[in-house]
Design an enzyme around this catalytic site. Structure first.
Site, short mmCIF file in Angstrom:
data_model
loop_
_atom_site.label_atom_id
_atom_site.label_comp_id
_atom_site.label_asym_id
_atom_site.label_seq_id
_atom_site.Cartn_x
_atom_site.Cartn_y
_atom_site.Cartn_z
N THR A 39 0.87 -1.24 -0.05
CA THR A 39 -0.13 0.00 -0.02
C THR A 39 1.04 1.33 0.13
OG1 THR A 39 -0.08 0.07 2.45
CG2 THR A 39 -1.82 -0.96 1.27
N ASN A 41 1.56 4.60 1.15
CA ASN A 41 1.05 5.60 2.24
C ASN A 41 0.94 7.01 1.94
OD1 ASN A 41 1.35 2.70 3.47
ND2 ASN A 41 1.34 3.66 5.48
N GLU A 118 -3.63 4.65 3.19
CA GLU A 118 -2.88 3.78 2.41
C GLU A 118 -3.80 3.58 1.07
OE1 GLU A 118 -1.65 0.33 4.54
OE2 GLU A 118 -2.54 1.08 6.42
N1 RBF Z 1 -6.43 -3.30 8.18
C1 RBF Z 1 -7.14 -3.69 9.35
O1 RBF Z 1 -6.80 -3.79 10.49
N2 RBF Z 1 -8.60 -4.00 9.30
C2 RBF Z 1 -9.30 -4.09 7.94
O2 RBF Z 1 -10.21 -4.20 7.63
C3 RBF Z 1 -8.27 -3.69 6.90
N3 RBF Z 1 -8.84 -3.64 5.64
C4 RBF Z 1 -8.15 -3.08 4.51
C5 RBF Z 1 -8.47 -3.03 3.30
C6 RBF Z 1 -7.62 -2.72 2.10
C7 RBF Z 1 -8.22 -2.60 0.77
C8 RBF Z 1 -6.47 -2.48 2.49
C9 RBF Z 1 -5.59 -1.84 1.40
C10 RBF Z 1 -5.79 -2.53 3.57
C11 RBF Z 1 -6.59 -2.78 4.73
N4 RBF Z 1 -6.19 -2.77 5.99
C12 RBF Z 1 -7.06 -3.37 6.90
C13 RBF Z 1 -4.98 -2.39 6.23
C14 RBF Z 1 -3.85 -3.37 6.23
O3 RBF Z 1 -3.58 -3.77 7.60
C15 RBF Z 1 -2.65 -2.42 6.12
O4 RBF Z 1 -2.56 -2.16 4.81
C16 RBF Z 1 -1.13 -3.25 6.27
O5 RBF Z 1 -1.12 -3.24 7.96
C17 RBF Z 1 0.00 -2.43 5.97
O6 RBF Z 1 0.20 -1.24 6.15
P1 ADP Z 2 4.97 0.75 3.73
O1 ADP Z 2 4.42 0.45 5.12
O2 ADP Z 2 6.23 1.73 3.68
O3 ADP Z 2 3.96 1.75 2.98
P2 ADP Z 2 4.44 -1.51 2.08
O4 ADP Z 2 4.74 -2.73 2.26
O5 ADP Z 2 2.77 -1.14 2.22
O6 ADP Z 2 5.14 -0.38 2.85
O7 ADP Z 2 4.76 -1.20 0.49
C1 ADP Z 2 4.50 0.20 -0.02
C2 ADP Z 2 5.39 0.54 -1.30
O8 ADP Z 2 5.55 -0.39 -2.33
C3 ADP Z 2 4.67 1.81 -1.79
O9 ADP Z 2 5.04 2.94 -1.32
C4 ADP Z 2 5.28 1.54 -3.33
O10 ADP Z 2 6.25 2.45 -3.54
C5 ADP Z 2 5.39 0.10 -3.65
N1 ADP Z 2 4.17 -0.51 -4.29
C6 ADP Z 2 4.55 -1.47 -5.18
N2 ADP Z 2 3.44 -1.84 -5.87
C7 ADP Z 2 2.13 -1.19 -5.33
C8 ADP Z 2 1.06 -1.30 -5.32
N3 ADP Z 2 0.46 -2.10 -6.35
N4 ADP Z 2 0.25 -0.57 -4.76
C9 ADP Z 2 0.85 0.35 -4.04
N5 ADP Z 2 1.96 0.55 -3.59
C10 ADP Z 2 2.97 -0.46 -4.21
MG MG Z 3 1.80 0.77 3.10
#
Ligand code: RBF
Ligand code: ADP
Ligand code: MG
Length: 182
Positions: A39, A41, A118
């Protein structure tokens, strides 16, 4: 709480569309490594902060910073994050408007202490793009943030969010917002 059904409107309803451009910052690094769902951020601006916490969908586009030199930041756990500002991405990655799902909130499964916004871009990229700008348009709400007993259950719900987003964004009334980011 069990997952409530997503309410889908014929067209985006106010306060959507919500459109912004923000730099991609670093988080805890869990998205890719723990969930296999990276994701990008972004800062929680006033308009995102005013929305109910939960899961959203829309479109986004990546803008690199060709003038910016690569730099490295350290996460609190000592892990290095390379900020390449999107300069390693290919032309198609930068010209495409991508479907996305967005999470705004506290990640109850991980007990975060700060609110995060995110964006998971629904596409597999070959490299990261920390420090690039992400322009996004939020078009609607999918569900509230939920807690889970297992990581696998969270992943399954995110996969369902992705399917729901892909389906809604196919609707011409939602698809047309893609052109707002070109
Ligand atoms: N985190 C949660 O704790 N509960 C959720 O219901 C939840 N839903 C998510 C749905 C989507 C589409 C995405 C992209 C993330 C979600 N997350 C949720 C956040 C997830 O825990 C987080 O992306 C990771 O911890 C990485 O930062
Ligand atoms: P962080 O906690 O630092 O956000 P993540 O494990 O969520 O770490 O990874 C996020 C990074 O991965 C983004 O900042 C981006 O540079 C890269 N990335 C690669 N593919 C994707 C994608 N499909 N969607 C979002 N970010 C992506
Ligand atoms: Mg992230």
């Amino acid at each position: 709480m069990t997952r409530p059904e997503t309410i889908v409107h014929d067209t985006p309803q106010p306060p959507y569309p919500i459109k912004h451009k923000s730099p991609i910052i670093s988080g805890f690094g869990r998205g890719s490594s723990e969930l296999g769902i990276p994701t990008a951020n972004i800062p929680v601006n006033q308009q995102l902060n005013d929305l109910p916490t939960g899961i959203y969908y829309g479109w986004c586009k990546i803008y690199p910073h060709p003038q910016q030199l690569e730099s490295t930041e350290q996460r609190p756990d000592g892990q290095d994050v390379v900020f390449n500002h999107g300069n390693k991405l290919c032309k198609a990655d930068l010209t495409t408007v991508w479907p996305m799902v967005m999470s705004i909130g506290w990640n109850p499964f991980y007990h975060n202490k700060t609110k995060a916004a995110e964006i998971h871009i629904i596409h597999k990229f070959q490299q990261d793009f920390y420090g690039a700008d992400l322009q996004y348009v939020v078009l609607g709400y999918i569900r509230p943030e939920l807690n889970y007993t297992t990581k696998e259950a969270l992943i399954k719900d995110i996969e369902l969010d992705i399917k729901i987003a892909e389906n809604i964004l196919k609707n011409p009334e939602y698809a047309k917002f893609e052109h707002d980011l070109e």
